[in-house]
Design a protein around this motif. Structure first.
Motif, PDB file in Angstrom:
ATOM      1  N   LEU A  86      47.184 -25.950  89.284  1.00 61.37           N
ATOM      2  CA  LEU A  86      48.295 -26.185  90.209  1.00 61.37           C
ATOM      3  C   LEU A  86      47.881 -25.994  91.666  1.00 61.37           C
ATOM      4  CD1 LEU A  86      51.152 -24.443  88.195  1.00 61.37           C
ATOM      5  CD2 LEU A  86      50.750 -26.902  88.450  1.00 61.37           C
ATOM      6  N   ASP A  87      46.950 -25.074  91.911  1.00 61.04           N
ATOM      7  CA  ASP A  87      46.562 -24.854  93.312  1.00 61.04           C
ATOM      8  C   ASP A  87      45.603 -25.937  93.826  1.00 61.04           C
ATOM      9  OD1 ASP A  87      44.297 -24.152  91.991  1.00 61.04           O
ATOM     10  OD2 ASP A  87      44.239 -22.067  92.679  1.00 61.04           O
ATOM     11  N   GLN A  88      45.222 -26.854  92.947  1.00 60.86           N
ATOM     12  CA  GLN A  88      44.377 -27.973  93.380  1.00 60.86           C
ATOM     13  C   GLN A  88      45.202 -29.191  93.791  1.00 60.86           C
ATOM     14  OE1 GLN A  88      40.991 -27.960  93.796  1.00 60.86           O
ATOM     15  NE2 GLN A  88      41.427 -25.780  93.498  1.00 60.86           N
ATOM     16  N   LEU A  89      46.437 -29.233  93.327  1.00 55.87           N
ATOM     17  CA  LEU A  89      47.241 -30.455  93.515  1.00 55.87           C
ATOM     18  C   LEU A  89      47.418 -30.825  94.982  1.00 55.87           C
ATOM     19  CD1 LEU A  89      50.012 -30.045  90.795  1.00 55.87           C
ATOM     20  CD2 LEU A  89      48.042 -31.593  90.764  1.00 55.87           C
ATOM     21  N   ALA A  90      47.546 -29.804  95.831  1.00 48.95           N
ATOM     22  CA  ALA A  90      47.796 -30.072  97.250  1.00 48.95           C
ATOM     23  C   ALA A  90      46.650 -30.847  97.898  1.00 48.95           C
ATOM     24  CB  ALA A  90      48.028 -28.759  97.991  1.00 48.95           C
ATOM     25  N   ASN A  91      45.477 -30.804  97.272  1.00 47.15           N
ATOM     26  CA  ASN A  91      44.315 -31.489  97.862  1.00 47.15           C
ATOM     27  C   ASN A  91      44.163 -32.933  97.408  1.00 47.15           C
ATOM     28  OD1 ASN A  91      43.656 -28.980  98.940  1.00 47.15           O
ATOM     29  ND2 ASN A  91      42.557 -28.404  97.069  1.00 47.15           N
ATOM     30  N   LEU A  92      44.982 -33.351  96.453  1.00 45.74           N
ATOM     31  CA  LEU A  92      44.803 -34.696  95.894  1.00 45.74           C
ATOM     32  C   LEU A  92      45.616 -35.744  96.652  1.00 45.74           C
ATOM     33  CD1 LEU A  92      44.918 -34.161  92.011  1.00 45.74           C
ATOM     34  CD2 LEU A  92      43.011 -33.866  93.605  1.00 45.74           C
ATOM     35  N   THR A  93      45.047 -36.940  96.764  1.00 43.82           N
ATOM     36  CA  THR A  93      45.818 -38.062  97.314  1.00 43.82           C
ATOM     37  C   THR A  93      46.801 -38.528  96.238  1.00 43.82           C
ATOM     38  OG1 THR A  93      44.314 -39.722  96.414  1.00 43.82           O
ATOM     39  CG2 THR A  93      43.829 -38.895  98.635  1.00 43.82           C
ATOM     40  N   TYR A  94      47.713 -39.421  96.643  1.00 44.45           N
ATOM     41  CA  TYR A  94      48.647 -39.966  95.666  1.00 44.45           C
ATOM     42  C   TYR A  94      47.895 -40.661  94.535  1.00 44.45           C
ATOM     43  CZ  TYR A  94      52.679 -41.759  93.406  1.00 44.45           C
ATOM     44  OH  TYR A  94      53.619 -41.987  92.438  1.00 44.45           O
ATOM     45  N   GLN A  95      46.886 -41.447  94.906  1.00 41.47           N
ATOM     46  CA  GLN A  95      46.133 -42.216  93.914  1.00 41.47           C
ATOM     47  C   GLN A  95      45.394 -41.282  92.949  1.00 41.47           C
ATOM     48  OE1 GLN A  95      46.259 -42.694  97.174  1.00 41.47           O
ATOM     49  NE2 GLN A  95      46.654 -44.853  97.611  1.00 41.47           N
ATOM     50  N   GLU A  96      44.822 -40.220  93.471  1.00 34.82           N
ATOM     51  CA  GLU A  96      44.111 -39.271  92.610  1.00 34.82           C
ATOM     52  C   GLU A  96      45.082 -38.565  91.662  1.00 34.82           C
ATOM     53  OE1 GLU A  96      40.510 -38.171  95.785  1.00 34.82           O
ATOM     54  OE2 GLU A  96      42.346 -36.983  95.757  1.00 34.82           O
ATOM     55  N   THR A  97      46.256 -38.235  92.188  1.00 33.09           N
ATOM     56  CA  THR A  97      47.275 -37.596  91.347  1.00 33.09           C
ATOM     57  C   THR A  97      47.705 -38.548  90.230  1.00 33.09           C
ATOM     58  OG1 THR A  97      48.068 -36.514  93.357  1.00 33.09           O
ATOM     59  CG2 THR A  97      49.472 -36.348  91.394  1.00 33.09           C
ATOM     60  N   ALA A  98      47.926 -39.802  90.615  1.00 33.20           N
ATOM     61  CA  ALA A  98      48.358 -40.800  89.635  1.00 33.20           C
ATOM     62  C   ALA A  98      47.310 -40.928  88.519  1.00 33.20           C
ATOM     63  CB  ALA A  98      48.584 -42.151  90.314  1.00 33.20           C
ATOM     64  N   TYR A  99      46.047 -40.917  88.907  1.00 30.43           N
ATOM     65  CA  TYR A  99      44.999 -41.024  87.878  1.00 30.43           C
ATOM     66  C   TYR A  99      45.002 -39.798  86.964  1.00 30.43           C
ATOM     67  CZ  TYR A  99      40.598 -41.495  85.482  1.00 30.43           C
ATOM     68  OH  TYR A  99      39.659 -41.571  84.490  1.00 30.43           O
ATOM     69  N   ALA A 100      45.134 -38.623  87.562  1.00 30.30           N
ATOM     70  CA  ALA A 100      45.123 -37.387  86.770  1.00 30.30           C
ATOM     71  C   ALA A 100      46.268 -37.374  85.747  1.00 30.30           C
ATOM     72  CB  ALA A 100      45.222 -36.170  87.692  1.00 30.30           C
ATOM     73  N   VAL A 101      47.403 -37.922  86.119  1.00 27.48           N
ATOM     74  CA  VAL A 101      48.556 -37.945  85.212  1.00 27.48           C
ATOM     75  C   VAL A 101      48.399 -39.040  84.156  1.00 27.48           C
ATOM     76  CG1 VAL A 101      51.035 -38.483  85.076  1.00 27.48           C
ATOM     77  CG2 VAL A 101      50.177 -36.939  86.866  1.00 27.48           C
ATOM     78  N   MET A 102      48.035 -40.232  84.611  1.00 28.60           N
ATOM     79  CA  MET A 102      48.074 -41.389  83.697  1.00 28.60           C
ATOM     80  C   MET A 102      46.920 -41.421  82.699  1.00 28.60           C
ATOM     81  SD  MET A 102      49.483 -44.614  85.843  1.00 28.60           S
ATOM     82  CE  MET A 102      49.677 -44.242  87.536  1.00 28.60           C
ATOM     83  N   LYS A 103      45.779 -40.823  83.060  1.00 25.38           N
ATOM     84  CA  LYS A 103      44.620 -40.975  82.177  1.00 25.38           C
ATOM     85  C   LYS A 103      44.877 -40.370  80.791  1.00 25.38           C
ATOM     86  CE  LYS A 103      41.632 -37.027  83.599  1.00 25.38           C
ATOM     87  NZ  LYS A 103      42.471 -35.971  83.162  1.00 25.38           N
ATOM     88  N   ASN A 104      45.698 -39.335  80.720  1.00 22.16           N
ATOM     89  CA  ASN A 104      45.934 -38.714  79.417  1.00 22.16           C
ATOM     90  C   ASN A 104      47.031 -39.414  78.608  1.00 22.16           C
ATOM     91  OD1 ASN A 104      43.987 -36.880  80.065  1.00 22.16           O
ATOM     92  ND2 ASN A 104      45.432 -35.307  80.750  1.00 22.16           N
ATOM     93  N   PHE A 105      47.901 -40.135  79.302  1.00 22.37           N
ATOM     94  CA  PHE A 105      48.920 -40.914  78.585  1.00 22.37           C
ATOM     95  C   PHE A 105      48.359 -42.269  78.152  1.00 22.37           C
ATOM     96  CE2 PHE A 105      51.963 -38.100  80.786  1.00 22.37           C
ATOM     97  CZ  PHE A 105      52.872 -37.866  79.767  1.00 22.37           C
ATOM     98  N   PHE A 106      47.587 -42.881  79.049  1.00 21.83           N
ATOM     99  CA  PHE A 106      47.051 -44.230  78.786  1.00 21.83           C
ATOM    100  C   PHE A 106      45.576 -44.100  78.441  1.00 21.83           C
ATOM    101  CE2 PHE A 106      50.303 -45.903  82.135  1.00 21.83           C
ATOM    102  CZ  PHE A 106      51.334 -45.768  81.218  1.00 21.83           C
ATOM    103  N   ASP A 107      45.288 -43.381  77.354  1.00 23.43           N
ATOM    104  CA  ASP A 107      43.889 -43.029  77.139  1.00 23.43           C
ATOM    105  C   ASP A 107      43.082 -44.103  76.426  1.00 23.43           C
ATOM    106  OD1 ASP A 107      45.032 -42.649  74.707  1.00 23.43           O
ATOM    107  OD2 ASP A 107      44.573 -40.518  74.550  1.00 23.43           O
ATOM    108  N   ASP A 108      43.670 -45.257  76.143  1.00 24.95           N
ATOM    109  CA  ASP A 108      42.809 -46.343  75.663  1.00 24.95           C
ATOM    110  C   ASP A 108      42.368 -47.254  76.807  1.00 24.95           C
ATOM    111  OD1 ASP A 108      45.374 -47.548  75.873  1.00 24.95           O
ATOM    112  OD2 ASP A 108      44.837 -49.072  74.395  1.00 24.95           O
ATOM    113  N   PHE A 109      42.772 -46.932  78.035  1.00 23.16           N
ATOM    114  CA  PHE A 109      42.245 -47.627  79.210  1.00 23.16           C
ATOM    115  C   PHE A 109      40.948 -46.909  79.616  1.00 23.16           C
ATOM    116  CE2 PHE A 109      45.716 -50.313  81.134  1.00 23.16           C
ATOM    117  CZ  PHE A 109      46.648 -50.125  80.128  1.00 23.16           C
ATOM    118  N   THR A 110      39.965 -47.678  80.069  1.00 19.06           N
ATOM    119  CA  THR A 110      38.771 -47.023  80.604  1.00 19.06           C
ATOM    120  C   THR A 110      39.106 -46.477  81.996  1.00 19.06           C
ATOM    121  OG1 THR A 110      37.980 -49.000  81.751  1.00 19.06           O
ATOM    122  CG2 THR A 110      37.278 -48.718  79.447  1.00 19.06           C
TER     123      THR A 110
END
Ligand SMILES: *Cc1c(COP(=O)(O)O)cnc(C)c1O
Length: 496
Positions: free
Chosen positions: A43-67
């Protein structure tokens, strides 16, 4: 691996890309993940992420058949200069609350957050699954989805998009945005009926096996851009995670401390995304549902009875004028201990008698939610008071949430910092905003209203408004709501 299955049949599992491609399950159910993955960033890392990086961190585990490459490409193509704020979703403090501005995309409403990425997720999904069919996006809109989907899909190869909207159920700006849509693959049709009529007929077409067979023979495949598609729902989880990081960055909370969210709610997609964020491990304490006078959800969360048998009220927040909130089915599934039979029963009751009632034990499972509503006078007063105290102008949907945020605090004395999902630019609803902050202004043309709003707010026109002022009408079809299927068949040239 995260797989997906229907809320009405747990048997058939799909990968994320297959579920995105289908949109809605053949049995009429909605796709749900077999588990909610946890957030694997501190949680203390989130403030350092851009929107795009946050989106990737969230989506990669839901959409895990995407490379990684596929997903990062989708994210980069979606969240780019189309947004008029480099941070994509700025968090603005006004009168003690934090407004998460989700309206900086091409159609100035929060639907852009998901619909700018959906076309990329969908075409990538088609490629991954070897599908050669032309994708036909069929959408019912109460105003904002339609335009955002049209912009997202316009001229995307191998797709067509057909949008239905209620003729008298959208704002003048919303209508103008839709009927001026460019693109050789876009179709916009208005119906004599309300949003629920449009949505019901679209759902019926998705569930029509005969129609599906004829589409298939003609080389087409339906998909949905409505918020029932997980390709829309999951990208929305990202902005709650991003908001949390920004709350920490702005010093509103320390990493690990909770925040509350208040969400102007219609089809239940936006608030469900917040709930998914909480289940991923984001410290959200209360999820506050804010309704307008169509308060079917408020009654449901208060009494356990969902009852659509009531008058449909046209309000100044048309994107929330909804009596059947589709995405609630996903929460209901969790409340019913993931029992598809229970969901089938409830949904049949909803279809046949317009009502169902959950047990006390089920209701207990939704205790993270709180629901209240604002009437039209309260919405107007809220827009005026925020303008007069802080000079901050909000749209009527956001004002519904701001009012409910205040009534929640007054009722509970909960001092947890509040993030309000700010879902539309005030420029999208100038009439209602001016009626609230400058009642002397009276009636005016669209141009006059926009001009006055610019003077009062001191905010420059977003690009979407500049373009609208010079756009010409390209779509003018009006049909009865029971002619929707005929209309689709004739657009696609299907033969019986
Ligand atoms: C769609 C919309 C809503 C409602 O969001 P749901 O996800 O359907 O609950 C609220 N405000 C605006 C401006 C919208 O466009």
């Amino acid at each position: 691996m995260t797989t997906y299955h229907s809320t009405r049949d747990a048997g058939n599992t799909l990968t994320a890309s297959q579920a995105i491609l289908r949109g809605i399950a053949p049995d009429g159910g909605l796709y749900v993940p077999d588990h909610i993955p946890s957030l694997d960033i501190a949680l203390d890392q989130l403030a350092n992420l851009t929107y795009q990086e946050t989106a990737y961190a969230v989506m990669k585990n839901f959409f895990d058949d995407f490379t990684e490459e596929e997903l990062k490409h989708c994210i980069a193509a979606a969240y780019d200069e189309k947004f008029d704020d480099a941070t994509i979703a700025p968090l603005v403090k006004a009168d003690g609350h934090y407004y998460l501005e989700l309206f900086h995309g091409p159609t100035i409403a929060f639907k852009d957050m998901a619909l700018s990425i959906l076309p990329h997720l969908l075409t990538t999904s088609a490629k991954k699954n070897g599908s050669t069919k032309e994708i036909v996006i069929l959408t019912a809109t109460s105003g904002d989805t339609g335009k955002a989907a049209l912009v997202g899909f316009a001229d995307v190869p191998n797709t067509k998009i057909i949008v239905f909207y209620p003729k008298n159920g959208v704002s003048a700006i919303q209508e103008k945005q839709m009927v001026t849509q460019k693109g050789d693959n876009t179709y916009v049709v208005s119906i004599d009926g309300n949003f629920d009529d449009a949505q019901t007929n679209v759902k019926n077409m998705f569930g029509n096996a005969d129609l599906a067979a004829r589409l298939d023979a003609a080389g087409y495949q339906f998909s949905s851009a409505n918020s029932i598609n997980i390709g829309r729902l999951i990208p929305q989880v990202a902005y709650y995670v991003y908001a949390y990081g920004q709350m920490v960055k702005q010093g509103a909370i320390a990493a690990g401390e909770p925040m509350n969210v208040v969400v102007p709610t219609g089809n239940f997609g936006n608030i469900l995304a917040a709930y998914f964020a909480k289940q991923m491990g984001l410290p959200i304490q209360k999820l506050v549902i804010a309704s307008n006078e169509n308060k079917v959800l408020v009654d449901f969360f208060q009494t356990g009875a969902y009852d659509r048998n009531r008058d449909f009220i046209l309000t100044t927040s048309p994107s929330m004028d909804i009596l059947v909130s589709s995405n609630l089915e996903r929460l209901l599934y969790l409340m019913a201990d993931e029992n598809p039979q229970a969901i089938q029963t409830f949904m049949n009751q909803l279809k046949e008698v317009g009502r169902y009632e959950v047990t006390a034990a089920m209701k207990e499972k939704a205790k993270d939610f709180y629901a209240d509503y604002a009437n039209e006078a309260e919405v107007s007063a809220q827009i005026a008071s925020l303008y007069h105290t802080d000079g901050y102008v909000i749209d009527p949907h956001t004002a519904v949430a701001a009012h409910v945020a205040n009534s929640y605090t007054a009722e509970t004395n909960d001092a947890t910092p509040i993030v309000i999902a700010s879902t539309a630019s005030p420029y999208k609803f100038p009439q209602a905003v001016l009626d609230a902050i400058d009642p002397e202004f009276g009636d005016g043309t669209m141009e006059e209203m926009l001009e006055r709003l610019r003077e009062l707010s001191g905010v420059a026109y977003p690009k979407a408004i500049e373009e609208l002022l010079h756009a010409e009408v390209r779509h003018d079809t009006v049909i009865a709501s029971d002619e929707m299927q005929d209309s689709v068949e004739s657009i696609l040239g299907l033969k019986r």
